[in-house]
Write a protein that holds these residues in place. Structure first.
Motif, PDB file in Angstrom:
ATOM      1  N   GLY A  90       0.825  -1.203   0.000  1.00  0.00           N
ATOM      2  CA  GLY A  90       0.000   0.000   0.000  1.00  0.00           C
ATOM      3  C   GLY A  90       0.855   1.246   0.000  1.00  0.00           C
ATOM      4  N   ASN A  91       0.365   2.291   0.622  1.00  0.00           N
ATOM      5  CA  ASN A  91       1.050   3.583   0.601  1.00  0.00           C
ATOM      6  C   ASN A  91       1.822   3.863   1.876  1.00  0.00           C
ATOM      7  N   TYR A  92       2.074   2.811   2.669  1.00  0.00           N
ATOM      8  CA  TYR A  92       2.775   3.051   3.932  1.00  0.00           C
ATOM      9  C   TYR A  92       4.213   3.480   3.679  1.00  0.00           C
ATOM     10  N   SER A  93       4.634   4.488   4.412  1.00  0.00           N
ATOM     11  CA  SER A  93       6.038   4.896   4.429  1.00  0.00           C
ATOM     12  C   SER A  93       6.245   5.686   5.706  1.00  0.00           C
ATOM     13  N   TYR A  94       7.515   5.866   6.081  1.00  0.00           N
ATOM     14  CA  TYR A  94       7.796   6.659   7.278  1.00  0.00           C
ATOM     15  C   TYR A  94       7.223   8.063   7.148  1.00  0.00           C
ATOM     16  N   SER A  95       7.262   8.597   5.930  1.00  0.00           N
ATOM     17  CA  SER A  95       6.817   9.976   5.739  1.00  0.00           C
ATOM     18  C   SER A  95       5.310  10.118   5.905  1.00  0.00           C
ATOM     19  N   SER A  96       4.571   8.986   5.861  1.00  0.00           N
ATOM     20  CA  SER A  96       3.125   9.073   6.021  1.00  0.00           C
ATOM     21  C   SER A  96       2.718   9.236   7.482  1.00  0.00           C
ATOM     22  N   ARG A  97       3.674   9.098   8.382  1.00  0.00           N
ATOM     23  CA  ARG A  97       3.353   9.251   9.803  1.00  0.00           C
ATOM     24  C   ARG A  97       3.137  10.718  10.154  1.00  0.00           C
ATOM     25  N   GLU A  98       2.272  10.927  11.111  1.00  0.00           N
ATOM     26  CA  GLU A  98       2.048  12.279  11.599  1.00  0.00           C
ATOM     27  C   GLU A  98       3.215  12.699  12.492  1.00  0.00           C
ATOM     28  N   PRO A  99       3.618  13.990  12.432  1.00  0.00           N
ATOM     29  CA  PRO A  99       4.685  14.449  13.331  1.00  0.00           C
ATOM     30  C   PRO A  99       4.302  14.198  14.777  1.00  0.00           C
ATOM     31  N   ARG A 100       5.260  13.762  15.576  1.00  0.00           N
ATOM     32  CA  ARG A 100       4.989  13.466  16.983  1.00  0.00           C
ATOM     33  C   ARG A 100       4.975  14.764  17.795  1.00  0.00           C
ATOM     34  N   ASN A 101       4.143  14.783  18.808  1.00  0.00           N
ATOM     35  CA  ASN A 101       4.137  15.900  19.744  1.00  0.00           C
ATOM     36  C   ASN A 101       5.170  15.605  20.823  1.00  0.00           C
ATOM     37  N   LEU A 102       6.402  15.999  20.549  1.00  0.00           N
ATOM     38  CA  LEU A 102       7.500  15.703  21.469  1.00  0.00           C
ATOM     39  C   LEU A 102       7.517  16.685  22.628  1.00  0.00           C
ATOM     40  N   PRO A 103       8.014  16.257  23.781  1.00  0.00           N
ATOM     41  CA  PRO A 103       8.132  17.184  24.924  1.00  0.00           C
ATOM     42  C   PRO A 103       9.166  18.250  24.614  1.00  0.00           C
ATOM     43  N   THR A 104       8.963  19.426  25.156  1.00  0.00           N
ATOM     44  CA  THR A 104       9.949  20.495  24.987  1.00  0.00           C
ATOM     45  C   THR A 104      11.151  20.211  25.878  1.00  0.00           C
ATOM     46  N   LEU A 144       9.529   4.137  34.503  1.00  0.00           N
ATOM     47  CA  LEU A 144       9.337   5.579  34.351  1.00  0.00           C
ATOM     48  C   LEU A 144       7.874   5.954  34.132  1.00  0.00           C
ATOM     49  N   ARG A 145       7.128   5.101  33.432  1.00  0.00           N
ATOM     50  CA  ARG A 145       5.733   5.423  33.163  1.00  0.00           C
ATOM     51  C   ARG A 145       4.831   5.091  34.368  1.00  0.00           C
ATOM     52  N   ARG A 146       5.095   3.940  34.997  1.00  0.00           N
ATOM     53  CA  ARG A 146       4.206   3.498  36.078  1.00  0.00           C
ATOM     54  C   ARG A 146       4.635   4.023  37.443  1.00  0.00           C
ATOM     55  N   ASN A 147       5.928   3.922  37.721  1.00  0.00           N
ATOM     56  CA  ASN A 147       6.410   4.306  39.055  1.00  0.00           C
ATOM     57  C   ASN A 147       6.658   5.799  39.192  1.00  0.00           C
ATOM     58  N   GLU A 148       7.039   6.436  38.099  1.00  0.00           N
ATOM     59  CA  GLU A 148       7.390   7.862  38.166  1.00  0.00           C
ATOM     60  C   GLU A 148       6.359   8.753  37.482  1.00  0.00           C
ATOM     61  N   ASN A 149       5.330   8.131  36.881  1.00  0.00           N
ATOM     62  CA  ASN A 149       4.264   8.901  36.209  1.00  0.00           C
ATOM     63  C   ASN A 149       4.808   9.828  35.124  1.00  0.00           C
ATOM     64  N   MET A 150       5.709   9.316  34.320  1.00  0.00           N
ATOM     65  CA  MET A 150       6.295  10.097  33.227  1.00  0.00           C
ATOM     66  C   MET A 150       5.186  10.535  32.266  1.00  0.00           C
ATOM     67  N   PRO A 151       5.068  11.827  31.954  1.00  0.00           N
ATOM     68  CA  PRO A 151       3.932  12.331  31.170  1.00  0.00           C
ATOM     69  C   PRO A 151       4.084  12.157  29.662  1.00  0.00           C
ATOM     70  N   PHE A 152       5.204  11.625  29.198  1.00  0.00           N
ATOM     71  CA  PHE A 152       5.397  11.375  27.772  1.00  0.00           C
ATOM     72  C   PHE A 152       6.122  10.044  27.627  1.00  0.00           C
ATOM     73  N   LYS A 153       6.263   9.569  26.405  1.00  0.00           N
ATOM     74  CA  LYS A 153       6.888   8.272  26.173  1.00  0.00           C
ATOM     75  C   LYS A 153       8.403   8.359  26.339  1.00  0.00           C
ATOM     76  N   VAL A 154       9.000   7.293  26.861  1.00  0.00           N
ATOM     77  CA  VAL A 154      10.447   7.278  27.053  1.00  0.00           C
ATOM     78  C   VAL A 154      11.156   7.465  25.716  1.00  0.00           C
ATOM     79  N   TYR A 155      10.635   6.835  24.673  1.00  0.00           N
ATOM     80  CA  TYR A 155      11.301   6.929  23.365  1.00  0.00           C
ATOM     81  C   TYR A 155      11.215   8.334  22.783  1.00  0.00           C
ATOM     82  N   ASP A 156      10.311   9.154  23.325  1.00  0.00           N
ATOM     83  CA  ASP A 156      10.251  10.550  22.877  1.00  0.00           C
ATOM     84  C   ASP A 156      11.554  11.281  23.179  1.00  0.00           C
TER      85      ASP A 156
END
Length: 373
Positions: free
Chosen positions: A187-201, A299-311
């Motif tokens: 199909g038309n899948y490609s990395y460029s078809s992904r939406e830009p991520r809302n990364l933490p500042t 980090l997500r469960r114990n520290e309540n990290m508000p964004f993804k670690v991979y971000d």
């Protein structure tokens, strides 16, 4: 040949209408009956499962023979009088026919004959191959149609999953000698078809550091954020490299082997006290993905990290653009190829990041801005 296939379809239609549980299939120059049959004495199974019985030659007369045999066997199964001894010759012929599961086992043996069994190769096998092969009709004959049906029915077009199915089954098809290319189904899948991520500042990343309750997990978090590491790589740092004057570090092992990485932002080395390593005591004798999952869960469960670690890693990639680092150098520091870096990470760079990079480039330039017309 088309006439034979048409006659087989007609016969199968009649068998279905008469509630016969067997179906006629053509394999090479023979016709076989396929259906759920009692287990053979040496099969090791005590429950019926899908099997084949050789029926006749693949011609019009053979179709009649196969249809009559299917009805006969169906009656025997219902009456519980079916006996494999009556079809011994056919059973022996069946043993010479590979099903998909046979091919999968051979493919796995070939894969690990060329690659040492390590956490990395076993993870690749599990994620890239076994996760796809489990959707195949393993008791069936290996055919292009079976592979194609699995791709269409078990994955959605224009997705990363569909792309993985096509890539894995392309290799599987080639290994089995079918040499069929399923790429047109991606199909038309490609990395460029992904939406830009809302990364933490950068401020959000730095602020959360002070909310982590454990010194050792603060250090892991700071290393990932400052050097754009994969989760597990924070546990595989050459500690002496932390004393380098330019604060570059050496990754000793990981998904893509050893490499050298520089901090972005450099001041975070001091802010996050990274030259004084404090590492959590977790089990490192397991696959990298398992180690990385420990980081994510804590980090997500114990520290309540508000964004993804991979971000944090994605943010480092975007930051490298803002610093004006050559894309090939940034890719090497992140431990992947230039194409992956360009396609994957730069497809997630949003408009604000491009604007900041533009302003930085203009501010660094000695040339006067052209007059507005």
């Amino acid at each position: 040949m088309l006439m034979i296939e048409q006659r087989i379809n007609e016969a199968n239609g009649r068998l279905k209408n008469s509630y016969c549980g067997l179906k006629i299939e053509k394999i090479g120059g023979r016709l076989y009956l396929r259906g759920t049959l009692p287990p053979k004495s040496l099969s090791g199974s005590n429950k019926p499962y899908r099997q084949r019985i050789s029926a006749a030659n693949a011609n019009q007369e053979g179709i009649k023979i196969a249809e009559r045999l299917a009805k006969k066997i169906s009656v025997q199964i219902d009456a519980k009088t079916f006996d494999w001894a009556d079809y011994q010759e056919e059973a022996e012929v069946r043993l010479n026919i590979k099903n998909i599961n046979d091919w999968v086992e051979e493919f796995e043996k070939d894969y690990f004959s060329r690659k040492e069994r390590t956490f990395k190769t076993q993870t690749t096998w599990r994620v890239e191959y076994r996760a796809v092969f489990k959707f195949l009709p393993l008791e069936d004959e290996l055919t292009i149609e079976n592979l194609k049906s699995t791709i269409i029915n078990c994955s959605k077009p224009d997705t990363r999953t569909r792309k993985r199915f096509c890539q894995s089954l392309n290799l599987f098809s080639k290994f089995a000698g079918l040499n069929f290319d399923f790429s047109n189904l991606v199909g038309n899948y490609s990395y460029s078809s992904r939406e830009p991520r809302n990364l933490p500042t950068d401020k959000e990343i730095q602020d959360f550091y002070y909310q982590i309750g454990s010194d050792s997990w603060r250090w892991i978090y700071g290393m990932i954020a400052t050097y754009g590491l994969r989760n597990h790589e924070a546990f595989f740092i050459e500690l002496n490299s932390l004393k380098n004057p330019d604060h570059s570090i050496k990754i000793t092992q990981g998904k893509t082997g050893s490499r050298k990485v520089w901090p972005l932002h450099p001041e975070w080395v001091a802010t996050f006290d990274l030259t004084n390593p404090k590492c959590p005591g977790i089990n490192l004798n397991r696959p990298n993905t398992a180690i990385g999952n420990v980081v994510t869960r804590h980090l997500r469960r114990n520290e309540n990290m508000p964004f993804k670690v991979y971000d944090l890693r994605h943010a480092w990639a975007v930051r490298s653009l803002e610093y004006g680092i050559d894309i090939s150098l940034a890719a090497k520091q992140m431990g992947h190829g230039l194409q992956v870096h360009s396609n994957l990470y730069h497809s997630w760079i949003n408009e604000q990041a491009h604007q900041r990079a533009f302003e930085l480039a203009i501010n660094k330039s000695d040339r006067p801005l052209p007059p507005l017309l």
